[in-house]
Scaffold this motif. Structure first.
Motif, PDB file in Angstrom:
ATOM      1  N   MET A 128      -0.495  -5.182 -11.344  1.00 27.75           N
ATOM      2  CA  MET A 128      -1.919  -5.386 -11.205  1.00 27.75           C
ATOM      3  C   MET A 128      -2.628  -4.848 -12.427  1.00 27.75           C
ATOM      4  O   MET A 128      -2.302  -3.777 -12.913  1.00 27.75           O
ATOM      5  N   ARG A 156       4.245 -11.342 -14.894  1.00 23.75           N
ATOM      6  CA  ARG A 156       3.546 -10.597 -13.846  1.00 23.75           C
ATOM      7  C   ARG A 156       3.392  -9.133 -14.251  1.00 23.75           C
ATOM      8  O   ARG A 156       4.204  -8.624 -15.031  1.00 23.75           O
ATOM      9  N   LEU A 161      -2.957  -9.398   2.311  1.00 25.19           N
ATOM     10  CA  LEU A 161      -2.264  -9.276   1.034  1.00 25.19           C
ATOM     11  C   LEU A 161      -0.955 -10.062   1.055  1.00 25.19           C
ATOM     12  O   LEU A 161      -0.283 -10.139   2.085  1.00 25.19           O
ATOM     13  N   HIS A 173       4.804  -3.554  -2.688  1.00 24.91           N
ATOM     14  CA  HIS A 173       4.457  -2.733  -3.855  1.00 24.91           C
ATOM     15  C   HIS A 173       3.646  -1.505  -3.436  1.00 24.91           C
ATOM     16  O   HIS A 173       3.887  -0.397  -3.918  1.00 24.91           O
ATOM     17  N   GLN A 174       2.702  -1.680  -2.535  1.00 23.96           N
ATOM     18  CA  GLN A 174       1.897  -0.558  -2.063  1.00 23.96           C
ATOM     19  C   GLN A 174       2.765   0.483  -1.365  1.00 23.96           C
ATOM     20  O   GLN A 174       2.619   1.692  -1.598  1.00 23.96           O
ATOM     21  N   TYR A 191       4.025  -6.567 -12.528  1.00 28.59           N
ATOM     22  CA  TYR A 191       5.181  -5.813 -12.036  1.00 28.59           C
ATOM     23  C   TYR A 191       6.092  -6.766 -11.293  1.00 28.59           C
ATOM     24  O   TYR A 191       5.692  -7.876 -10.906  1.00 28.59           O
ATOM     25  N   ARG A 205       4.570  -9.420  -1.387  1.00 26.40           N
ATOM     26  CA  ARG A 205       5.028  -8.628  -2.526  1.00 26.40           C
ATOM     27  C   ARG A 205       4.048  -7.496  -2.836  1.00 26.40           C
ATOM     28  O   ARG A 205       4.457  -6.415  -3.262  1.00 26.40           O
ATOM     29  N   GLU A 206       2.743  -7.715  -2.619  1.00 31.16           N
ATOM     30  CA  GLU A 206       1.778  -6.644  -2.847  1.00 31.16           C
ATOM     31  C   GLU A 206       1.857  -5.585  -1.751  1.00 31.16           C
ATOM     32  O   GLU A 206       1.663  -4.393  -2.007  1.00 31.16           O
ATOM     33  N   GLN A 207       2.140  -6.016  -0.529  1.00 32.79           N
ATOM     34  CA  GLN A 207       2.338  -5.049   0.553  1.00 32.79           C
ATOM     35  C   GLN A 207       3.531  -4.150   0.239  1.00 32.79           C
ATOM     36  O   GLN A 207       3.467  -2.917   0.397  1.00 32.79           O
TER      37      GLN A 207
END
Length: 279
Positions: free
Chosen positions: A1, A132, A75, A82-83, A134, A78-80
């Motif tokens: 991000m 990307r 979300l 990542h968090q 990440y 993949r963002e979930q």
């Protein structure tokens, strides 16, 4: 991000939080209560900034967002993931990632969506490297630099953090326990967070001191930190050695997703034979 210029990263904020906690203790030990109050206020601001950077809002307690904040699970998966991994700070299995997200974030990660996630990330990287911010990638085994079965990491982590050796499962377990306890301790943990912390505390000596199913985050953090101090140096040496070999011998994609083509054992170690263990 992407991140605005000048805005600290979560890792930088964590370093600052650690420094401020130590400064508060020094001020209290010196009897300088005014300075301790100033430092505590700065510490709270740093913790709130960490919450904003990782959780997207200053929750402070691991509680879920209220319903008016919008539908759950908006979300991408993949963002979930990542968090959750950013909160854990160590390689983790999909089951733990899902449990952490369900406890600390709004919504849940469908288990079926994690099955092919790493393969999809690898295909994306090989098609357009570094397109990307990440990638969700594999942990690498310290001996073969191959993908560690069932462990996900984040490509932006240092290579040493993404390598796993013989002691790494325990040190990573303790690291996750410490980070979750410290985060939960910033407020009043929700029941879901308490259940998650209990799973860690029940496997760490001295961490489960209260009623069954209830954990004091400060006690858990202290117990995890004490045992982590015992194992950390040995684990770090093995990880650093493996990371050095990976930088020397692997290409960019293999450093993220591992190699299946050749064995890259540590040249200073011979293979285990006749029932020996690789220690």
């Amino acid at each position: 991000m992407s991140r605005s210029p000048g805005v600290p990263t979560p890792d930088e904020l964590e370093t600052r939080i650690t420094e401020l906690r130590a400064a508060v203790r020094r001020a209290m030990a010196a009897g300088d209560r005014a300075r301790a109050r100033e430092l505590r206020a700065e510490l709270r601001r740093a913790e709130a900034a960490w919450d904003d950077a990782v959780l997207g809002e200053s929750t402070g307690s691991g509680a879920r967002r209220d319903a008016q904040d919008g539908p759950r699970g908006l979300l991408p998966v993949r963002e979930q993931v990542h968090q959750a991994l950013t909160l854990l700070g160590a390689p983790a299995a999909p089951k733990l990632i899902g449990s952490v997200y369900a406890a600390f974030f709004p919504g849940q990660i469908p288990g079926s969506s994690l099955t092919s996630l790493r393969r999809d990330e690898e295909r994306s990287f090989r098609t357009a490297p570094y397109a990307r911010p990440y990638y969700l990638c594999a942990a690498l085994t310290a001996d073969l630099l191959a993908p560690a079965r069932g462990l996900l990491t984040v490509s932006t982590w240092p290579l040493e953090q993404r390598v796993v050796g013989p002691l790494s499962p325990r040190t990573d377990f303790l690291t996750c326990a410490l980070r979750l306890a410290e985060h939960a301790g910033r407020g009043t943990p929700s029941p879901d967070v308490q259940r998650l912390l209990w799973r860690f505390a029940s496997n760490i000596p001295g961490a489960a001191t209260g009623t069954v199913g209830t954990v004091d985050p400060a006690v858990l953090a202290e117990a995890a930190r004490a045992e982590l101090d015992v194992h950390r140096a040995s684990d770090r040496r093995r990880r650093e050695s493996a990371a050095a070999r990976a930088r020397e011998r692997l290409d960019d994609a293999e450093r993220l997703f591992g190699t299946r083509l050749r064995a890259l054992r540590d040249p200073g170690r011979r293979p285990a034979i006749n029932g020996e263990t690789d220690r």
